[in-house]
Design a protein around this motif. Structure first.
Motif, PDB file in Angstrom:
ATOM      1  N   UNK A  78       0.862  -1.175   0.000  1.00  0.00           N
ATOM      2  CA  UNK A  78       0.000   0.000   0.000  1.00  0.00           C
ATOM      3  C   UNK A  78       0.899   1.225   0.000  1.00  0.00           C
ATOM      4  N   UNK A  79       0.617   2.148  -0.901  1.00  0.00           N
ATOM      5  CA  UNK A  79       1.315   3.433  -0.914  1.00  0.00           C
ATOM      6  C   UNK A  79       0.485   4.355  -0.021  1.00  0.00           C
ATOM      7  N   UNK A 121       5.887 -10.993  -8.231  1.00  0.00           N
ATOM      8  CA  UNK A 121       4.823 -10.026  -8.436  1.00  0.00           C
ATOM      9  C   UNK A 121       4.855  -8.944  -7.378  1.00  0.00           C
ATOM     10  N   UNK A 122       4.618  -7.715  -7.805  1.00  0.00           N
ATOM     11  CA  UNK A 122       4.579  -6.563  -6.903  1.00  0.00           C
ATOM     12  C   UNK A 122       3.271  -5.836  -7.178  1.00  0.00           C
ATOM     13  N   UNK A 123       2.350  -5.937  -6.228  1.00  0.00           N
ATOM     14  CA  UNK A 123       0.987  -5.421  -6.373  1.00  0.00           C
ATOM     15  C   UNK A 123       0.879  -4.172  -5.504  1.00  0.00           C
ATOM     16  N   UNK A 124       0.454  -3.068  -6.094  1.00  0.00           N
ATOM     17  CA  UNK A 124       0.361  -1.797  -5.369  1.00  0.00           C
ATOM     18  C   UNK A 124      -1.065  -1.276  -5.361  1.00  0.00           C
ATOM     19  N   UNK A 132      -3.594   0.215  -7.962  1.00  0.00           N
ATOM     20  CA  UNK A 132      -2.842   1.155  -8.796  1.00  0.00           C
ATOM     21  C   UNK A 132      -2.200   0.438  -9.972  1.00  0.00           C
ATOM     22  N   UNK A 133      -1.353  -0.550  -9.692  1.00  0.00           N
ATOM     23  CA  UNK A 133      -0.679  -1.306 -10.750  1.00  0.00           C
ATOM     24  C   UNK A 133      -0.025  -2.538 -10.149  1.00  0.00           C
TER      25      UNK A 133
END
Length: 144
Positions: A78-79, A121-124, A132-133
């Motif tokens: 999470x950003x 995998x990098x889930x944001x 987001x992406x």
């Protein structure tokens, strides 16, 4: 008569040895088998998740990690200070992609993933939980 008894005992001994051997192999397979790579990934995710959520930096929180089908290991972030509506998603994704690829390529802790050709995998998502992406670092991106 004596020879028949001897043959029976020999046959019983051979059958017993074969049965014992088969039992030994089965016990080893079911109880002492090395974990599969899928099991290793699931255990790694579980260990990471014991520390989550965890702030990676001022902007990024690691929420959890998951081992997915098809040899994918994914980190979910999470950003925490960003909102989808006010974020240049394309810029951010393009900024992070080379860094993530380089990390997978060079980080000694990721050697097991490279050796097993794991897709990372990098889930944001943003601070409101909106997607987001997602960046996938596939073996063709980190192989030498």
């Amino acid at each position: 008569m004596e020879q028949t008894d001897k043959k029976k005992k020999n046959i019983q001994t051979i059958v017993g040895l074969i049965a014992g051997g088969v039992t030994l192999v089965l016990v080893q397979q079911f109880f002492f088998k090395a974990p599969t790579y899928d099991q290793v990934m699931m255990k790694a995710a579980s260990e990471i998740n014991k520390s989550c959520p965890m702030m990676v930096d001022q902007e990024t929180r690691l929420d959890n990690a998951v081992a997915l089908p098809d040899n994918i290991f994914q980190y979910n972030y999470t950003l925490v200070n960003m909102e989808k509506a006010t974020t240049d998603i394309s810029y951010l994704e393009n900024y992070l992609r080379p860094t993530l690829i380089n990390t997978v390529k060079t980080n000694p802790d990721m050697k097991i993933n490279r050796d097993n050709k794991t897709t990372m995998g990098y889930y944001y998502k943003d601070k409101n939980g909106e997607f987001l992406f997602k960046i996938l670092v596939t073996p063709d991106l980190y192989a030498d």
